[in-house]
Design an enzyme around this catalytic site. Structure first.
Site, PDB file in Angstrom:
ATOM      1  N   ASP A   1       0.817  -1.215   0.000  1.00  0.00           N
ATOM      2  CA  ASP A   1       0.000   0.000   0.000  1.00  0.00           C
ATOM      3  C   ASP A   1       0.852   1.266   0.000  1.00  0.00           C
ATOM      4  O   ASP A   1       0.429   2.315  -0.471  1.00  0.00           O
ATOM      5  CB  ASP A   1      -0.903   0.028   1.243  1.00  0.00           C
ATOM      6  CG  ASP A   1      -2.255  -0.615   0.985  1.00  0.00           C
ATOM      7  OD1 ASP A   1      -2.407  -1.247  -0.071  1.00  0.00           O
ATOM      8  OD2 ASP A   1      -3.143  -0.491   1.846  1.00  0.00           O
TER       9      ASP A   1
ATOM     10  N   GLY B   1     -13.950   5.928   0.390  1.00  0.00           N
ATOM     11  CA  GLY B   1     -14.637   4.767   0.954  1.00  0.00           C
ATOM     12  C   GLY B   1     -14.750   4.959   2.443  1.00  0.00           C
ATOM     13  O   GLY B   1     -14.741   6.086   2.941  1.00  0.00           O
TER      14      GLY B   1
END
Length: 271
Positions: A150, A212
């Protein structure tokens, strides 16, 4: 070529089996409540194959969860491949690669050791990612495993973007800096944007938004990250589903003094 993609959490595991060459998704699903009572979901994407929705499956460890996934994929009636030999590689999402990884890498013993060194930077995520990798290695010996980080996409940030205005020794000795997260998402979104615009990404300056329950934004110049909203942890930046986002640190001191919170209790509130 079929690739099994694994996102292992502390008590859950998301998975997909896909063919990158054709873009075909063969199956996807979720293992939940690992180590508790075990819920297994399997969604084959081929016609005539039946899905399994939140079935009770004993999953005391991630090994049993991975085994449930593999058994479903090769099931004689509802499987999407004939045998495990049709899985050519496994990709693992790893949350934190620190400054060690600026791209995805094939997992070796040295890579595993480097991921473990990053555990203090992501104590809720990296240990679970490592458990998922080791479970796959045990059940699928010889199959290439790849770690996708990530943090990797954000390693192109210049010092003025990732350094905090605190004594430099904390960066030198303790690795305190802005790392950024959601890098796999920002990398894909920016490349897809350039593709749809019909322009070389090297010529574009973009702002990508990962929106999100956890959210971040990223400034991308010529296909490389130059700044991002998340920092040393995913807690800062935009307000999110459960994370507070940017906050004056004095608020923490005020509340801790008034209510007697420990630092762990305070961070639990902010998260």
């Amino acid at each position: 070529m079929n690739v099994l993609v694994i996102n292992a959490g502390s008590s859950s595991l998301k998975y997909q089996l896909l063919n990158p060459a054709t873009g075909a998704l063969l199956a996807k699903g979720l293992c939940e409540r690992i180590g508790i009572d075990g819920k297994f979901t399997y969604k084959p994407q081929l016609e005539g194959k039946e899905a399994i929705k939140a079935a009770d499956v004993a999953m005391p460890t991630h090994n049993e969860a991975i085994a449930a996934v593999l058994n479903a994929l090769v099931d004689e009636k509802n499987g999407v491949i004939g045998s495990m030999k049709e899985i050519d590689a496994v990709g693992h999402r790893v949350v934190h690669g620190g400054e060690k990884f600026a791209k995805s890498v094939v997992i070796t013993d040295e890579v595993m050791a480097a991921i473990e060194e990053c555990n203090p930077l992501a104590p809720l995520h990296n240990p679970a990612n490592i458990i998922g990798i080791k479970a796959c290695q045990q059940l699928m010996p010889g199959v290439p495993m790849v770690a996708v980080f990530d943090t990797a996409f954000h390693q192109t940030m210049p010092g003025k973007a990732y350094m905090y205005a605190i004594p430099y020794e904390y960066y030198q000795n303790d690795g305190i800096r802005r790392y950024g997260f959601h890098g796999t998402s920002h990398r894909y979104v920016s490349a897809r944007c350039a593709e749809l615009m019909g322009k070389p990404i090297e010529e574009l300056k973009l702002i990508s938004c990962h929106m999100g329950n956890g959210s971040s934004i990223c400034a991308i110049d010529g296909g490389k990250c130059v700044d991002t909203s998340m920092g040393f942890t995913p807690l800062v930046g935009l307000p999110m589903g459960t994370r507070c986002g940017d906050l004056d640190p004095g608020v923490m001191q005020f509340l801790m003094n008034k209510y007697g919170y420990s630092i762990d209790e305070m961070l639990n509130i902010l998260n």
